[in-house]
Design a protein around this motif. Sequence first.
Motif, PDB file in Angstrom:
ATOM      1  N   ARG A 171     -30.416  23.206-102.504  1.00  0.00           N
ATOM      2  CA  ARG A 171     -30.224  24.330-103.418  1.00  0.00           C
ATOM      3  C   ARG A 171     -29.340  23.836-104.568  1.00  0.00           C
ATOM      4  N   PRO A 172     -29.906  23.610-105.763  1.00  0.00           N
ATOM      5  CA  PRO A 172     -29.096  23.137-106.889  1.00  0.00           C
ATOM      6  C   PRO A 172     -28.001  24.136-107.248  1.00  0.00           C
ATOM      7  N   GLY A 173     -26.854  23.594-107.667  1.00  0.00           N
ATOM      8  CA  GLY A 173     -25.729  24.433-108.039  1.00  0.00           C
ATOM      9  C   GLY A 173     -25.378  24.322-109.507  1.00  0.00           C
ATOM     10  N   GLU A 174     -24.093  24.423-109.791  1.00  0.00           N
ATOM     11  CA  GLU A 174     -23.613  24.440-111.164  1.00  0.00           C
ATOM     12  C   GLU A 174     -23.507  23.025-111.737  1.00  0.00           C
ATOM     13  N   PRO A 175     -23.581  22.903-113.059  1.00  0.00           N
ATOM     14  CA  PRO A 175     -23.338  21.591-113.689  1.00  0.00           C
ATOM     15  C   PRO A 175     -21.945  21.093-113.351  1.00  0.00           C
ATOM     16  N   ILE A 176     -21.803  19.784-113.255  1.00  0.00           N
ATOM     17  CA  ILE A 176     -20.506  19.194-112.937  1.00  0.00           C
ATOM     18  C   ILE A 176     -20.082  18.244-114.041  1.00  0.00           C
ATOM     19  N   ARG A 177     -18.790  18.019-114.116  1.00  0.00           N
ATOM     20  CA  ARG A 177     -18.229  16.972-114.960  1.00  0.00           C
ATOM     21  C   ARG A 177     -18.104  15.738-114.085  1.00  0.00           C
ATOM     22  N   PRO A 178     -18.918  14.705-114.296  1.00  0.00           N
ATOM     23  CA  PRO A 178     -18.979  13.595-113.343  1.00  0.00           C
ATOM     24  C   PRO A 178     -17.645  12.895-113.152  1.00  0.00           C
ATOM     25  N   THR A 179     -17.314  12.662-111.893  1.00  0.00           N
ATOM     26  CA  THR A 179     -16.161  11.833-111.553  1.00  0.00           C
ATOM     27  C   THR A 179     -16.588  10.367-111.582  1.00  0.00           C
ATOM     28  N   HIS A 180     -15.625   9.472-111.389  1.00  0.00           N
ATOM     29  CA  HIS A 180     -15.963   8.055-111.341  1.00  0.00           C
ATOM     30  C   HIS A 180     -16.952   7.778-110.213  1.00  0.00           C
ATOM     31  N   ARG A 181     -16.783   8.403-109.055  1.00  0.00           N
ATOM     32  CA  ARG A 181     -17.704   8.186-107.945  1.00  0.00           C
ATOM     33  C   ARG A 181     -19.097   8.706-108.271  1.00  0.00           C
ATOM     34  N   ASP A 182     -19.183   9.864-108.942  1.00  0.00           N
ATOM     35  CA  ASP A 182     -20.493  10.395-109.332  1.00  0.00           C
ATOM     36  C   ASP A 182     -21.235   9.411-110.235  1.00  0.00           C
ATOM     37  N   VAL A 183     -20.518   8.854-111.197  1.00  0.00           N
ATOM     38  CA  VAL A 183     -21.134   7.880-112.105  1.00  0.00           C
ATOM     39  C   VAL A 183     -21.533   6.626-111.343  1.00  0.00           C
ATOM     40  N   TRP A 184     -20.661   6.153-110.463  1.00  0.00           N
ATOM     41  CA  TRP A 184     -20.921   4.940-109.697  1.00  0.00           C
ATOM     42  C   TRP A 184     -22.203   5.081-108.870  1.00  0.00           C
ATOM     43  N   LEU A 185     -22.442   6.247-108.305  1.00  0.00           N
ATOM     44  CA  LEU A 185     -23.587   6.469-107.427  1.00  0.00           C
ATOM     45  C   LEU A 185     -24.892   6.753-108.161  1.00  0.00           C
ATOM     46  N   THR A 186     -24.824   7.172-109.405  1.00  0.00           N
ATOM     47  CA  THR A 186     -26.054   7.599-110.084  1.00  0.00           C
ATOM     48  C   THR A 186     -26.429   6.740-111.281  1.00  0.00           C
ATOM     49  N   SER A 187     -25.482   6.061-111.901  1.00  0.00           N
ATOM     50  CA  SER A 187     -25.748   5.383-113.178  1.00  0.00           C
ATOM     51  C   SER A 187     -25.786   3.872-112.991  1.00  0.00           C
ATOM     52  N   ARG A 188     -26.975   3.339-112.798  1.00  0.00           N
ATOM     53  CA  ARG A 188     -27.171   1.892-112.693  1.00  0.00           C
ATOM     54  C   ARG A 188     -28.239   1.482-113.695  1.00  0.00           C
ATOM     55  N   TRP A 189     -28.034   0.359-114.350  1.00  0.00           N
ATOM     56  CA  TRP A 189     -28.843   0.007-115.522  1.00  0.00           C
ATOM     57  C   TRP A 189     -29.665  -1.267-115.342  1.00  0.00           C
ATOM     58  N   ARG A 190     -29.835  -1.669-114.093  1.00  0.00           N
ATOM     59  CA  ARG A 190     -30.754  -2.777-113.782  1.00  0.00           C
ATOM     60  C   ARG A 190     -31.127  -2.662-112.316  1.00  0.00           C
ATOM     61  N   CYS A 191     -32.313  -3.134-112.001  1.00  0.00           N
ATOM     62  CA  CYS A 191     -32.731  -3.234-110.613  1.00  0.00           C
ATOM     63  C   CYS A 191     -33.186  -4.663-110.349  1.00  0.00           C
ATOM     64  N   PHE A 192     -33.056  -5.065-109.111  1.00  0.00           N
ATOM     65  CA  PHE A 192     -33.398  -6.421-108.711  1.00  0.00           C
ATOM     66  C   PHE A 192     -34.637  -6.409-107.826  1.00  0.00           C
ATOM     67  N   SER A 193     -35.382  -7.491-107.876  1.00  0.00           N
ATOM     68  CA  SER A 193     -36.524  -7.695-106.997  1.00  0.00           C
ATOM     69  C   SER A 193     -36.625  -9.183-106.691  1.00  0.00           C
ATOM     70  N   ARG A 194     -37.491  -9.516-105.743  1.00  0.00           N
ATOM     71  CA  ARG A 194     -37.650 -10.926-105.383  1.00  0.00           C
ATOM     72  C   ARG A 194     -39.128 -11.260-105.325  1.00  0.00           C
ATOM     73  N   ARG A 195     -39.516 -12.297-106.023  1.00  0.00           N
ATOM     74  CA  ARG A 195     -40.893 -12.789-105.971  1.00  0.00           C
ATOM     75  C   ARG A 195     -40.909 -14.259-106.370  1.00  0.00           C
ATOM     76  N   LEU A 196     -41.936 -14.950-105.914  1.00  0.00           N
ATOM     77  CA  LEU A 196     -42.103 -16.377-106.213  1.00  0.00           C
ATOM     78  C   LEU A 196     -40.875 -17.179-105.797  1.00  0.00           C
ATOM     79  N   GLY A 197     -40.218 -16.691-104.739  1.00  0.00           N
ATOM     80  CA  GLY A 197     -39.049 -17.395-104.238  1.00  0.00           C
ATOM     81  C   GLY A 197     -37.814 -17.274-105.096  1.00  0.00           C
ATOM     82  N   MET A 198     -37.838 -16.355-106.082  1.00  0.00           N
ATOM     83  CA  MET A 198     -36.702 -16.199-106.999  1.00  0.00           C
ATOM     84  C   MET A 198     -36.276 -14.741-107.075  1.00  0.00           C
ATOM     85  N   LEU A 199     -35.034 -14.546-107.476  1.00  0.00           N
ATOM     86  CA  LEU A 199     -34.490 -13.226-107.730  1.00  0.00           C
ATOM     87  C   LEU A 199     -34.736 -12.866-109.193  1.00  0.00           C
ATOM     88  N   TRP A 200     -35.195 -11.629-109.431  1.00  0.00           N
ATOM     89  CA  TRP A 200     -35.481 -11.147-110.777  1.00  0.00           C
ATOM     90  C   TRP A 200     -34.684  -9.883-111.036  1.00  0.00           C
TER      91      TRP A 200
END
Length: 254
Positions: free
Chosen positions: A147-176
């Motif tokens: 049940r969605p609630g009210e808008p929040i002012r993000p804390t440092h933990r909220d930002v840490w858990l939701t805001s990531r700007w790259r993802c990693f994968s593995r193929r051809l024996g290498m990390l990308w």
Amino acid sequence: MVSYGPEQRVYVPELCARWQTQTFLHWAYPPEEVRRLLPDGLVVDTYEGSAWVSLTPFVMADVRPPGFPAALPAFEETNLRTYVRGPDGREGLWFLSIEVSAPVMLAARAIGAPYHLGRLALSRREDVQAYTGTRRGGGPRYRVAVRPGEPIRPTHRDVWLTSRWRCFSRRLGMLWETPVEHEPWPLREAHLVDVEETLVSAAGLPPPAAQPLLHFSEGVHGVRFGLSRPVRATHRGAGGTLADPPRAEGAGHA
């Protein structure tokens, strides 16, 4: 250091999209439980001494892969992810599984993304958002109702858990790594109505020991995935754990 806004511009996107109706369920885990699931080159990122694993159901809309003259029809997707750092210490995501209802997305397996086709659905009844999914072949399944609630002012933990700007994968024996750019998440409170899932155990983790921490967002526009590139190895040891990051200056401000 994790930031509320994107860390880089993606001038030449590999994929454009819009993410809608996204719910985040976050569980804390002992770092050693997550460490054994990571490939060489990645280390566990921790917050307050814990690794975190997040289940994130949402809707992908306005998806435009290269060469497609028009956007694909909207479809449901659910990610199971954890928080990591690469050899250079920069933060990102490692996907333990990605459930989709659109067969075309299975082509992303070629770049190492763990996509699985299934029957996924999102329903709304009064003020409750319910997500369901079953992997093709009778595999792992889930049901999440919030049940969605009210808008929040993000804390440092909220930002840490939701805001990531790259993802990693593995193929051809290498990390990308793949850079991602989008507007900051407009976050709201979320109250758990129901959760039943077997995705976590299917990924090789013990069932969560506590109720999840929750966030909800109506979504973000202008999501741009950049070109994947190999990650350079460094002297940093693989499979370890990095200590909690320092608080970002200005964290807690939307």
